[in-house]
Design an enzyme around this catalytic site. Sequence first.
Site: not given
Ligand code: CP
Ligand code: NVA
Length: 309
Positions: A138, A227, A108, A293, A135, A267
């Site tokens: 997800q 989101d 990530r 997930r 993502h 998400c």
């Molecule tokens: N939805 C998601 O990716 O959650 P986290 O940021 O907690 O991993």
């Molecule tokens: N769009 C959000 C998703 C978090 C899982 C971010 O990037 O923070």
Amino acid sequence: MKHFINLQDIPAKDLRKILIDAKKRKTLRKRLNNLDVDPGSPLKGNLLIQMFEKSSLRTRLSFYLAIKQLGGSTLTLRPDELHLAKGGESIADTAKILSNFGNAFMLRTDNETKLNEFKKYLSIPIINGLSPSSHPTQILSDIFTVEEIKKRKISKLNISWIGDSNNVLNSLIAASIKFSFKLKIGCPKNYQPNKNIMKYIKRNMSKVHIYNDPKKAAKDADVIFSDKVISMNDKVNKKKKLKHFKKFKIDKKLLSFAKKDCVFLHCLPRGKEVDEEIFSSRKSKVWQQAQNRIHVQKSILLYCLNKLR
Ligand code: CP
Ligand code: NVA
């Protein structure tokens, strides 16, 4: 060996194969505990190395359980403890070590280039666990959740996204093209998907439509996604952006434009884009969504390691 960086780059038939495998595996686990291993231990002896350069709760836990349930193990690296972060060691050398010690790498990151650099030097698969532009784990999991709840192929459903044009939406757009489903996006005029995404939408003669009126985007929806308006590391004037999204809040009134049995997905983590009343209602399937997930990421791991049945 296959990478899992963007849905755009993965053939639709492979994405469908992952979903079919996830469904089979989920059904087989009904009576098993979190750490019980799937019959046959398909990833016995495999190590998944994870690294998060941004916060995570769900992705971290679900990948941990995913590899464990396949009979493998995981190690989470703290980026600030590697030589890479301090500029002392190159991505190439780091990737060489990761490839010698592990079997897959989940990253990530806030740096798109880093994903591609790692891909270049790794001899093990890399999985994108969220980047500034997508993502994918997800959204593939969310397609699974939609089909599980609606008991129909997503191509037969009306999907809506009401909210910011961010990484999660980009992957949903890619999914709409891969799985051929209708996607209505509702967002303020100045927050539409970027030029490259708009080109991708046009090039693929997609079923994606963009509205600046949330009611139009919500109309006849089977599923409404949202989101946070402010994503992690979003470098904007937060107050101003939140103000621009005021009319795009998911509430009872907005949901009245959707189909009666419309469900709400998010998400997580959430901000204030959804009313508590909707978030905690029966229409909201966010906990089931988060749980799935694990199942889908197991099949993604098997796909990357050429072990998908
Ligand atoms: N939805 C998601 O990716 O959650 P986290 O940021 O907690 O991993
Ligand atoms: N769009 C959000 C998703 C978090 C899982 C971010 O990037 O923070």
